[in-house]
Enzyme design. Structure first.
Site, PDB file in Angstrom:
ATOM      1  N   ARG A   9       0.836  -1.197   0.000  1.00 33.97           N
ATOM      2  CA  ARG A   9       0.000   0.000   0.000  1.00 33.97           C
ATOM      3  C   ARG A   9       0.868   1.242   0.000  1.00 33.97           C
ATOM      4  O   ARG A   9       1.919   1.273   0.634  1.00 33.97           O
ATOM      5  CB  ARG A   9      -0.886   0.028   1.250  1.00 33.97           C
ATOM      6  N   VAL A  10       0.422   2.254  -0.738  1.00 33.33           N
ATOM      7  CA  VAL A  10       1.006   3.594  -0.651  1.00 33.33           C
ATOM      8  C   VAL A  10      -0.126   4.581  -0.415  1.00 33.33           C
ATOM      9  O   VAL A  10      -1.269   4.341  -0.819  1.00 33.33           O
ATOM     10  CB  VAL A  10       1.819   3.986  -1.917  1.00 33.33           C
ATOM     11  N   SER A  11       0.189   5.686   0.250  1.00 28.34           N
ATOM     12  CA  SER A  11      -0.835   6.649   0.655  1.00 28.34           C
ATOM     13  C   SER A  11      -1.256   7.603  -0.451  1.00 28.34           C
ATOM     14  O   SER A  11      -2.358   8.135  -0.419  1.00 28.34           O
ATOM     15  CB  SER A  11      -0.342   7.460   1.858  1.00 28.34           C
ATOM     16  N   THR A  12      -0.379   7.842  -1.412  1.00 32.97           N
ATOM     17  CA  THR A  12      -0.725   8.755  -2.505  1.00 32.97           C
ATOM     18  C   THR A  12      -0.493   8.064  -3.842  1.00 32.97           C
ATOM     19  O   THR A  12       0.305   7.129  -3.943  1.00 32.97           O
ATOM     20  CB  THR A  12       0.124  10.042  -2.463  1.00 32.97           C
ATOM     21  N   GLN A  15       3.170   8.010  -5.181  1.00 33.49           N
ATOM     22  CA  GLN A  15       4.142   7.076  -4.628  1.00 33.49           C
ATOM     23  C   GLN A  15       4.095   5.761  -5.408  1.00 33.49           C
ATOM     24  O   GLN A  15       3.106   5.443  -6.059  1.00 33.49           O
ATOM     25  CB  GLN A  15       3.845   6.811  -3.155  1.00 33.49           C
TER      26      GLN A  15
END
Length: 73
Positions: A9-12, A15
């Protein structure tokens, strides 16, 4: 037969999960068993691919992540 189910998972959306995915594949997770959320905060209740990863698990399987903070905050 037990499986390794991977989650990245990445937040943005800017990324990249490339390193996480490479590490999960190197750990033995098959590409078909890899679930990736892009642009989803760990604090959010709804993470569609994480939910899919959990549904894919059966007794004896292992959920594999690269770091604990990928699961949530």
């Amino acid at each position: 037969m037990t499986k390794l189910i991977g989650y990245a998972r990445v937040s943005t959306r800017q990324q990249s999960t490339d390193r996480q995915q490479a590490d999960l594949l190197a750990a033995g997770v098959r590409r078909d068993d890899l679930h990736v959320d892009h642009g989803v905060s760990g604090a959010r209740a709804s993470r569609p691919q994480f939910d899919r990863a959990l549904r894919a698990l059966i007794d004896g399987d292992t959920l594999v992540i690269t770091t604990l903070d990928r699961l949530g905050r």
